[in-house]
Design a protein around this motif. Structure first.
Motif, PDB file in Angstrom:
ATOM      1  N   GLY A 370     -10.942   8.327   9.408  1.00  0.00           N
ATOM      2  CA  GLY A 370      -9.514   8.400   9.646  1.00  0.00           C
ATOM      3  C   GLY A 370      -8.738   7.258   9.036  1.00  0.00           C
ATOM      4  O   GLY A 370      -7.521   7.304   8.945  1.00  0.00           O
ATOM      5  N   TYR A 371      -9.429   6.189   8.609  1.00  0.00           N
ATOM      6  CA  TYR A 371      -8.738   5.076   7.964  1.00  0.00           C
ATOM      7  C   TYR A 371      -8.196   5.468   6.590  1.00  0.00           C
ATOM      8  O   TYR A 371      -7.285   4.835   6.083  1.00  0.00           O
ATOM      9  CB  TYR A 371      -9.687   3.893   7.800  1.00  0.00           C
ATOM     10  CG  TYR A 371     -10.007   3.179   9.086  1.00  0.00           C
ATOM     11  CD1 TYR A 371      -9.013   2.526   9.802  1.00  0.00           C
ATOM     12  CD2 TYR A 371     -11.299   3.148   9.584  1.00  0.00           C
ATOM     13  CE1 TYR A 371      -9.304   1.864  10.981  1.00  0.00           C
ATOM     14  CE2 TYR A 371     -11.605   2.490  10.760  1.00  0.00           C
ATOM     15  CZ  TYR A 371     -10.600   1.849  11.458  1.00  0.00           C
ATOM     16  OH  TYR A 371     -10.890   1.202  12.623  1.00  0.00           O
ATOM     17  N   ALA A 372      -8.773   6.491   5.961  1.00  0.00           N
ATOM     18  CA  ALA A 372      -8.366   6.860   4.613  1.00  0.00           C
ATOM     19  C   ALA A 372      -6.948   7.408   4.620  1.00  0.00           C
ATOM     20  O   ALA A 372      -6.583   8.229   5.458  1.00  0.00           O
ATOM     21  CB  ALA A 372      -9.334   7.891   4.042  1.00  0.00           C
ATOM     22  N   SER A 373      -6.147   6.946   3.675  1.00  0.00           N
ATOM     23  CA  SER A 373      -4.748   7.352   3.600  1.00  0.00           C
ATOM     24  C   SER A 373      -4.352   7.554   2.146  1.00  0.00           C
ATOM     25  O   SER A 373      -4.854   6.867   1.249  1.00  0.00           O
ATOM     26  CB  SER A 373      -3.845   6.292   4.249  1.00  0.00           C
ATOM     27  OG  SER A 373      -2.482   6.597   4.065  1.00  0.00           O
ATOM     28  N   LEU A 374      -3.448   8.506   1.926  1.00  0.00           N
ATOM     29  CA  LEU A 374      -2.949   8.788   0.580  1.00  0.00           C
ATOM     30  C   LEU A 374      -1.788   7.896   0.186  1.00  0.00           C
ATOM     31  O   LEU A 374      -1.482   7.784  -1.003  1.00  0.00           O
ATOM     32  CB  LEU A 374      -2.507  10.246   0.487  1.00  0.00           C
ATOM     33  CG  LEU A 374      -3.596  11.312   0.553  1.00  0.00           C
ATOM     34  CD1 LEU A 374      -2.967  12.689   0.720  1.00  0.00           C
ATOM     35  CD2 LEU A 374      -4.449  11.279  -0.701  1.00  0.00           C
ATOM     36  N   GLY A 375      -1.127   7.275   1.151  1.00  0.00           N
ATOM     37  CA  GLY A 375       0.107   6.580   0.848  1.00  0.00           C
ATOM     38  C   GLY A 375       1.269   7.568   0.806  1.00  0.00           C
ATOM     39  O   GLY A 375       1.077   8.796   0.748  1.00  0.00           O
ATOM     40  N   LEU A 376       2.479   7.058   0.801  1.00  0.00           N
ATOM     41  CA  LEU A 376       3.666   7.914   0.880  1.00  0.00           C
ATOM     42  C   LEU A 376       3.768   8.844  -0.321  1.00  0.00           C
ATOM     43  O   LEU A 376       3.941  10.063  -0.171  1.00  0.00           O
ATOM     44  CB  LEU A 376       4.923   7.044   0.975  1.00  0.00           C
ATOM     45  CG  LEU A 376       6.255   7.795   1.006  1.00  0.00           C
ATOM     46  CD1 LEU A 376       6.333   8.710   2.218  1.00  0.00           C
ATOM     47  CD2 LEU A 376       7.422   6.814   0.993  1.00  0.00           C
ATOM     48  N   ILE A 377       3.657   8.315  -1.526  1.00  0.00           N
ATOM     49  CA  ILE A 377       3.793   9.142  -2.725  1.00  0.00           C
ATOM     50  C   ILE A 377       2.658  10.149  -2.804  1.00  0.00           C
ATOM     51  O   ILE A 377       2.866  11.328  -3.116  1.00  0.00           O
ATOM     52  CB  ILE A 377       3.829   8.249  -3.977  1.00  0.00           C
ATOM     53  CG1 ILE A 377       4.978   7.237  -3.886  1.00  0.00           C
ATOM     54  CG2 ILE A 377       3.957   9.097  -5.231  1.00  0.00           C
ATOM     55  CD1 ILE A 377       6.335   7.849  -3.732  1.00  0.00           C
ATOM     56  N   GLY A 378       1.442   9.699  -2.518  1.00  0.00           N
ATOM     57  CA  GLY A 378       0.310  10.614  -2.546  1.00  0.00           C
ATOM     58  C   GLY A 378       0.429  11.698  -1.498  1.00  0.00           C
ATOM     59  O   GLY A 378       0.050  12.857  -1.738  1.00  0.00           O
ATOM     60  N   ALA A 379       0.940  11.356  -0.307  1.00  0.00           N
ATOM     61  CA  ALA A 379       1.098  12.358   0.747  1.00  0.00           C
ATOM     62  C   ALA A 379       2.104  13.429   0.326  1.00  0.00           C
ATOM     63  O   ALA A 379       1.885  14.631   0.547  1.00  0.00           O
ATOM     64  CB  ALA A 379       1.542  11.684   2.041  1.00  0.00           C
ATOM     65  N   ILE A 380       3.215  13.012  -0.285  1.00  0.00           N
ATOM     66  CA  ILE A 380       4.199  13.993  -0.762  1.00  0.00           C
ATOM     67  C   ILE A 380       3.575  14.884  -1.833  1.00  0.00           C
ATOM     68  O   ILE A 380       3.733  16.109  -1.827  1.00  0.00           O
ATOM     69  CB  ILE A 380       5.446  13.278  -1.294  1.00  0.00           C
ATOM     70  CG1 ILE A 380       6.151  12.520  -0.168  1.00  0.00           C
ATOM     71  CG2 ILE A 380       6.403  14.274  -1.950  1.00  0.00           C
ATOM     72  CD1 ILE A 380       7.314  11.670  -0.631  1.00  0.00           C
ATOM     73  N   GLY A 381       2.862  14.263  -2.760  1.00  0.00           N
ATOM     74  CA  GLY A 381       2.208  15.048  -3.804  1.00  0.00           C
ATOM     75  C   GLY A 381       1.181  16.011  -3.248  1.00  0.00           C
ATOM     76  O   GLY A 381       1.058  17.151  -3.724  1.00  0.00           O
ATOM     77  N   PHE A 382       0.434  15.589  -2.223  1.00  0.00           N
ATOM     78  CA  PHE A 382      -0.554  16.473  -1.610  1.00  0.00           C
ATOM     79  C   PHE A 382       0.129  17.672  -0.959  1.00  0.00           C
ATOM     80  O   PHE A 382      -0.339  18.813  -1.085  1.00  0.00           O
ATOM     81  CB  PHE A 382      -1.370  15.698  -0.583  1.00  0.00           C
ATOM     82  CG  PHE A 382      -2.392  16.525   0.140  1.00  0.00           C
ATOM     83  CD1 PHE A 382      -3.577  16.883  -0.472  1.00  0.00           C
ATOM     84  CD2 PHE A 382      -2.157  16.954   1.439  1.00  0.00           C
ATOM     85  CE1 PHE A 382      -4.525  17.647   0.187  1.00  0.00           C
ATOM     86  CE2 PHE A 382      -3.091  17.718   2.116  1.00  0.00           C
ATOM     87  CZ  PHE A 382      -4.281  18.070   1.481  1.00  0.00           C
TER      88      PHE A 382
END
Length: 692
Positions: A370-382
């Motif tokens: 659960g520590y893994a994160s895409l970051g804001l830009i990556g989350a939007i892109g996902f």
């Protein structure tokens, strides 16, 4: 024409008055055309190609410079002590020990100063990250053998290398130059990269992953993976199939470097290739392309076998050691991805409120993946890719998509992101692979693949919006330039293409700034506590080494199997490596690879009464005992109290009070005096090998 009587008459044209013809000058005789030699086709190395190459090279240069600047800011390098590792705990010490061994001995497989007297034989612990150890040698030469500077320098170097590798992938995704540079910098500064840091330094070497993902993208598009392009004398382009030149050679080299950079990333790429190959066959109906993709998998397996060959030969000669790498069957569940965790802010986010949100989520919904994160830009892109994938699946009829277009690439990225997510999430397809080979357990590391795909999707979505804006601008310009219909007026102004480019450039700049600010995790910064602990250990081990003859050996308490034993009081088995990092000739009992009698004898000797224990280690050749107080539950009282009687008070104590040193002194002299050298050697063999 039909007359009134019903008879069809021939049509007669109506005569119209025409103006009189204008007198034109007589044509002038022109000389016959002169035969000129045909212009040869422009060679590959022409000015046009050189200009294109220079333009692309500038993009890589911009990405490297911006990634270095972002690393400088995110790691706070202006206040870092380069002589101290940025991280000095847990697995960071293991990676640092590999640097020390490589710089001292030339390679990492054998360290004679650990696991005394047998040594540390890393063939017992399968490890294929050879590329990073080659880089350790290079960095050691550059820094004059200063392992700490080489260690820090290589970690910082992974930022520009990752950005350069990402530029190539993003350009293959048809992103424009500025957008590709921005997304590449954000990929290099991904939360996953900063979280791995020097604790998992070799996993921080993500720079070959985007390069290898180009192979996956080519398979999805139905493009060839083998052969090279040649330009004939008439200017046409032909493809000559060859494994040893051109694209085929590049495919082989990319796979070899990827395998040597880490088994996880290579497995991720091969899994995506295995999924992309049949999908491409169904879409493009090309068995030759499908065969090319299968051959890539075969080449990857050959590289895997070549990487494991030294360890296999060692096991054949010395016997296998199954206890060295023992993984639990439930690890694949603990180290899996959470989809919601991917979208939430990263751990230690620069905005405290968002960081607390991550803590709240992790406390209630483990596992550690659960520590893994895409970051804001990556989350939007996902989310963009997820929406595109769902729209394509739910839409009954679709308009045909031009191969290689922006829409086609977005669809390919959406499919790959969906497959990667299904593999890595809790209970995903990766669990089936882990049942076959439990060594593949940390599927949350797939987050870096999803990050790359998501950031490419974000960039393509941004440019798709810009393209729509450009088309609307062109339509408005046509409406503005044409005369309006009678009784109507044209409202609104025009928005020129230069304004569109300026708008996109502004949005790219804002994306870069927001992304870097969002991904600047506090855990990546070197802390004063790290510097203080490192300096205290350096002073302690320097005093111990100065008090003993060259090449002396010390016994480390408490005994902890190496690697991967249980944590004690926030310490790990890697803390046994601290002595190696701070000495040049001193030898240590700890960190021999577990699973063999030559290293497991330590567990038996520490269970003996104090007198027998001291006598046996003196016979083996130890000159003193070091106690790590913090690695016990009682501040070392149960270990130091029995030693004070026969050895006296410790002669060296670390500045922070963590380590104490007892020289054997008279105990060692008496053990040596009771035996002849032959008897002592035989006794030492019985203790360390269980044989006479």
């Amino acid at each position: 024409m039909t007359a009134a009587d019903g008879v069809q008459r021939p049509h007669r044209p109506v005569l119209v008055d025409r103006p009189a013809p204008v007198d034109r000058p007589a044509p002038v005789d022109r000389p016959a055309p002169v035969d000129r030699p045909a212009v040869p086709a422009r060679p590959v190395g022409s000015g046009v190609h050189r200009g294109r190459f220079a333009s692309e090279a500038r993009l890589y240069g911009y990405a490297v410079l911006l990634s270095c600047a972002s690393a400088f800011v995110m790691l706070r390098l202006w206040r870092a002590d380069w002589g101290v590792p940025f991280q000095y705990a847990s697995d960071a010490q293991g990676s640092a020990a590999h640097f020390v061994t490589t710089i001292e001995t030339g390679w990492y497989e054998f360290q004679p100063r650990l696991g005394f007297p047998y040594g540390q034989h890393y063939h017992d612990f399968p490890f294929s990250d050879d590329l990073h150890l080659v880089m350790a040698k290079v960095m050691g030469w550059v820094t004059g053998g200063n392992w700490a500077v080489a260690f820090n320098g290589y970690f910082v170097l992974t930022f520009p290398l990752a950005a350069a590798g990402a530029v190539w992938f993003l350009r293959q995704c048809r992103l424009s130059g500025p957008t590709a540079v921005v997304m590449a910098v954000l990929f290099a500064a991904a939360p996953y990269h900063l979280q791995r840091n020097e604790g998992h330094l070799f996993l921080s070497g993500i720079y070959l992953l985007p390069v290898a993902m180009v192979l996956v993208l080519r398979v999805v598009r139905g493009e060839p993976l083998w052969g090279r392009r040649t330009r004939t004398t008439d200017g046409t382009v032909a493809r000559v199939r060859s494994v040893l030149t051109g694209r085929g050679a590049g495919t082989v080299v990319i796979l070899g470097l990827l395998v040597s950079s880490g088994v996880y990333y290579a497995v991720f790429v091969l899994i995506l290739l295995a999924v992309a190959a049949p999908v491409s066959l169904a879409g493009h109906r090309s068995w030759s392309r499908f065969g090319g993709a299968v051959s890539v998998g075969v080449v990857g397996l050959i590289w895997f076998a070549a990487a494991q060959l030294p360890d296999l030969l060692y096991a054949r000669t010395h016997g296998s050691n199954g206890a060295a790498l023992a993984r639990g069957t439930g690890d694949a569940q603990r180290y899996a991805l959470h989809i919601l965790g991917m979208l939430l802010p990263a751990q230690d986010h620069p905005i405290p409120v968002l960081g607390q949100l991550r803590v709240w989520f992790t406390d209630r919904y483990p596992p550690s993946g659960g520590y893994a994160s895409l970051g804001l830009i990556g989350a939007i892109g996902f989310l963009v890719l997820l929406g595109i994938g769902l729209a394509r699946m739910m839409r009954a009829s679709q308009r045909p998509v031009r191969p290689g277009s922006r829409a086609d690439t977005l669809g390919a990225l959406a499919g790959l992101a969906l497959v990667a997510t299904l593999i890595a999430t809790t209970g995903g397809l990766g669990l089936a692979i882990s049942i076959v080979t439990p060594a593949m357990r940390a599927w949350y590391r797939m987050i870096i693949v999803i990050t790359l795909l998501a950031q490419a999707g974000f960039g393509l979505a941004l440019e798709s919006w810009a393209a729509k804006l450009r088309r609307r601008t062109a339509a408005r310009r046509r409406v503005r330039d044409s005369p309006p219909p009678r009784g109507r007026s044209v409202r609104g102004g025009s928005f020129g293409s230069s304004s569109v480019r300026s708008c996109v450039l502004l949005l790219s700049t804002l994306t870069l700034l927001i992304g870097v600010a969002d991904q600047s995790l506090r855990l990546a910064v070197q802390t004063p506590g790290t510097v203080a602990s490192f300096r205290s250990d350096a002073a302690f081990f320097a005093r111990v080494e100065g008090s003993l003859p060259a090449g002396a050996a010390v016994f480390q308490l408490p005994y902890r199997p190496y690697p991967e034993s249980s944590a004690i009081n926030d310490t790990t088995e890697s803390d046994q490596l601290r002595g190696l990092l701070h000495t040049r000739q001193l030898r240590f009992s700890g960190a021999g690879i577990k699973g063999r009698p030559q290293t497991d004898w330590l567990a038996e000797v520490v269970a003996l009464p104090t007198g027998e224990f001291l006598g046996d280690i003196a016979v083996v050749g130890f000159s003193g005992v070091i106690v790590d107080r913090r690695a016990t539950l009682d501040d070392g009282a149960s270990l130091t109290a029995p030693l004070v009687g026969p050895l006296g008070q410790p002669t060296v104590v670390s500045d922070d009070g963590r380590f104490v040193f007892f020289p054997l002194g008279a105990v060692g002299s008496e053990a040596a005096a009771r035996m002849t050298p032959e008897q002592r050697h035989a006794r030492s063999l019985r203790i360390t090998h269980g044989a006479g």
